[in-house]
Structures are given as C-alpha cells and as structure tokens.
Design an enzyme around this catalytic site. Sequence first.
Site, PDB file in Angstrom:
ATOM      1  N   GLY A 169      13.060  46.337  66.894  1.00  0.00           N
ATOM      2  CA  GLY A 169      11.640  46.229  67.242  1.00  0.00           C
ATOM      3  C   GLY A 169      10.953  45.214  66.362  1.00  0.00           C
ATOM      4  O   GLY A 169      11.616  44.399  65.714  1.00  0.00           O
ATOM      5  N   ASN A 170       9.635  45.242  66.350  1.00  0.00           N
ATOM      6  CA  ASN A 170       8.903  44.351  65.444  1.00  0.00           C
ATOM      7  C   ASN A 170       7.600  45.003  65.007  1.00  0.00           C
ATOM      8  O   ASN A 170       7.288  46.119  65.420  1.00  0.00           O
ATOM      9  CB  ASN A 170       8.674  42.976  66.093  1.00  0.00           C
ATOM     10  CG  ASN A 170       7.861  43.084  67.359  1.00  0.00           C
ATOM     11  OD1 ASN A 170       6.700  43.506  67.327  1.00  0.00           O
ATOM     12  ND2 ASN A 170       8.458  42.728  68.484  1.00  0.00           N
TER      13      ASN A 170
END
Length: 414
Positions: free
Chosen positions: A211-212
Amino acid sequence: MGSLSGRRIVLGVTGSIAAYKSALVVRELVKAGAQVRVVMTPGAKEFITPLTLGTLSGHAVHSELTQDRDAGTWTDHVELGLWGDVVLVAPATAHTLSGMVEGRGDSLLLTVLLSAKCPVVVAPAMDRDMFSHAATTENLGALRQRGVHVIEPDTGELASGLTGKGRMAEPERIRQELTEWFRIQAPLMGYRALITSGPTREPIDSVRFIGNRSSGRQGAAIALELAHRGMLVDFISGPSSVATDHPGIQRIDVETAMDMKAAAEAALKNAMPDTTIGVAAVADVRPAHPIDGKPAKSELPDAIEMVGNPDILAGINALASPACFKVGFALAHGDGKAAALRKLTAKNCDMIVLNSIADKGAGFEHTTNRVDFVHGPDRIDSFELKTKEAVAADLADEVQRQLLQRPPLEQSGR
Ligand code: C5P
C-alpha cells in the site's frame, strides 16, 4: 448559464390568498426548464386545486402524509425532500414559517422541509400587520440564520384592502431571484465530476498487501467542495477513513487498482463527466500471483513477482469527452515540474496539480498541502501552503472557470 434548466424544485404551496399565483410560479419554473413537484398544505387547497398545479407541473401533487388510509400507504416525505435541488415555499404563510422555525411536522410540507438536505427558499405572503409583527420578523431572522433565502414580499395593495408590505413577490421575480440564487449558491449545478482518490491496496496474500501513505484527505476535500458547489460527484475511493457525506456524492469504495479502474470506467459509462480528477495514489505495480490464504512466515517466498498496473486516469481520459476538463495529481520528491509537464501529455490531462513531499507540510499524512497548477510550459500557477480544504477550493475555482464556459455534457440523470 444561470438558467433553471434541469433543476429539481419542490414547490411548497401554503394557505394564503396568494396561492392562486402559485399556478404562475409553476409555469415560470417549468418554462425555464425546471422539474417541479408540488406539495400543498391542506390550507392551500382552499385557494387553488391540486388538479391545477398537478396539470401545470406534470407531476402528482401531494398534500397529506397518508396517501390511502385503507391501503395503509403514505407519502414518502423523505424521498421528496431528497429529490429536490431546492425547496421553494411560495407563498409561505406566517403559520408555515413559524412551523419551520419550531421544526414542527404537522403537515406533509413541514416534514418534507425537515427531511430536505437541499437549500430552502421562502417567498412570504401575508397581510401588512402580520408581516410587520415581531413574531414574523423574528421567525424570518431565525430562518435566515439557518441559511434559508427569503424572497422579500412586495409593497402594494393587499387582499385585505390595506396597503403595505406583504404581497407575495410576482412569479417572474421569484423565478429571477431563484435563478440568481442558484447561480451564486450552486454555480456548478448540473455538472458532473469523476474523482479517483485515496491509496490502493495490492494483495500479496489474503492478509498482507502493498500500500502507500495516502490518507484520502485531499480527494475527499475536493469531492465535498465540488458537491457544495452543486456538482454530482462519482467518488471512487481506495481504503480511507475520511468521510464524504453529501447527497451529491456517490461514493464507491474499492481496494485494488484494478477495482478502482473497473469502478471508474463503470461510472464513466453511466454518465459523461464534465471533469475527471485523479487524486488517487494508485500503486504502480501489484503482486502478479496473490496467494489465497495466509502462508506462514516460513512459507513466504523470498521474492514477489510484480506486474504493472494500468494507468487509470489515462484510461478514463481516453474515454472521456474532449470537452471534459481533465486533472491529474503528481507527487514529486523535488521540483517535479518537468515530470508534471510530461504527465500532462502522457495522461491526456488539461492540468496537473503538482505537490512535492520536499515541501514542509505538503503531501501524504498532512492536513495541509502546497501545490502548483501546471497548465503547460507557459502557465504554472504556484500557491502558498494551505489546508487541503483551501487547496480544494482553489481547484474548484479553476474547474468552475473552465466549466462555466459551456453547458453540462449531459443532463444529470439522477
Ligand atoms: O505517474 P504518476 O503516478 O505520478 O501519476 C499521478 C497521477 O496519475 C494521479 O492523478 C494518479 O491518480 C494517476 N494515476 C492513475 N493510475 C495509475 C497511476 C497514477 O490514475 N496507475
């Protein structure tokens, strides 16, 4: 623009002698292209028949909470309240105004007003002394405080034979004021936006993902700002806890880039957007073979094979109308202007909003942002560090400048 074309107006008619003029109000609004649904109070029916207003508006008129006593059916006041872009009460009697102030629900119209999420406009009509009474003045003051717009009555001859202020504004003036009010309050009514926002999660297995740090705050602020200005927003959001509650926002929550792409394309097929805004921090790559289940630590592979994700914004921009105003975001480490100019062409955008994580307080996990609007090599507008809401307002100003030069691409089919 500035017309009432396509706007949805719930017209509340109350028991004043001026109710006879509501037939002309309906005609004015319908002639201007609005859709009108009439709700009458029982008192209004003493002055004008539902048949007249039903025929002119082209919709059944409602006046009772109960529709058919024997069948046990009722009029859905919540649905009516949510349908309208505005509720216009014309004429508005002293009785209904005081009911609105108190929040009473003893007529269908008052329950519609209590359920409505849209703005409310009233055109009072009453005798001179009733209008100048302290109770009426206080009630109108309280309603104004809540954001209700009051179309001032005219001064002149009244039904009682007295002369003074209290005569309902003429239907033509009601239409003009309503048009002007819409222009100011909801300048982008009838236009549609498609926004992709938030991070994406690309599964490694059923539990782990890549993810980020995107929070979805900037995208949510833009969606809310455009919805406040009257736009219908298709909001495709990756996992984000930021709320976007507004009747103009249709939110679709997704997890992966592929889901986001499918949802964005489906929204675009359903209705042509007037603007596309790609705020999402889409993962550029995803694990090629996500594992079903949760392998133990010892079973985890040493390396994960990755494949590239499609560029969602470039994809939807290719399908959108040439007249659509297309905006992309770009997050840089440093200056990033050269890269933003490249993205402008690569993603078929009209403007790139550039922000840099090198700027203090900008980008992910902040409530503030500092951006440049990159239109092309000769036009880059730089802004100060400000809240994400203020950045959203700057962007909405630009969207507004672009869109108001032409009519909406599609009549909003809500
Ligand atoms: O190329 P880059 O990721 O910097 O581009 C950023 C812009 O492109 C953003 O508007 C983002 O929402 C969009 N984007 C996209 N799909 C991707 C990657 C980026 O829509 N796969």
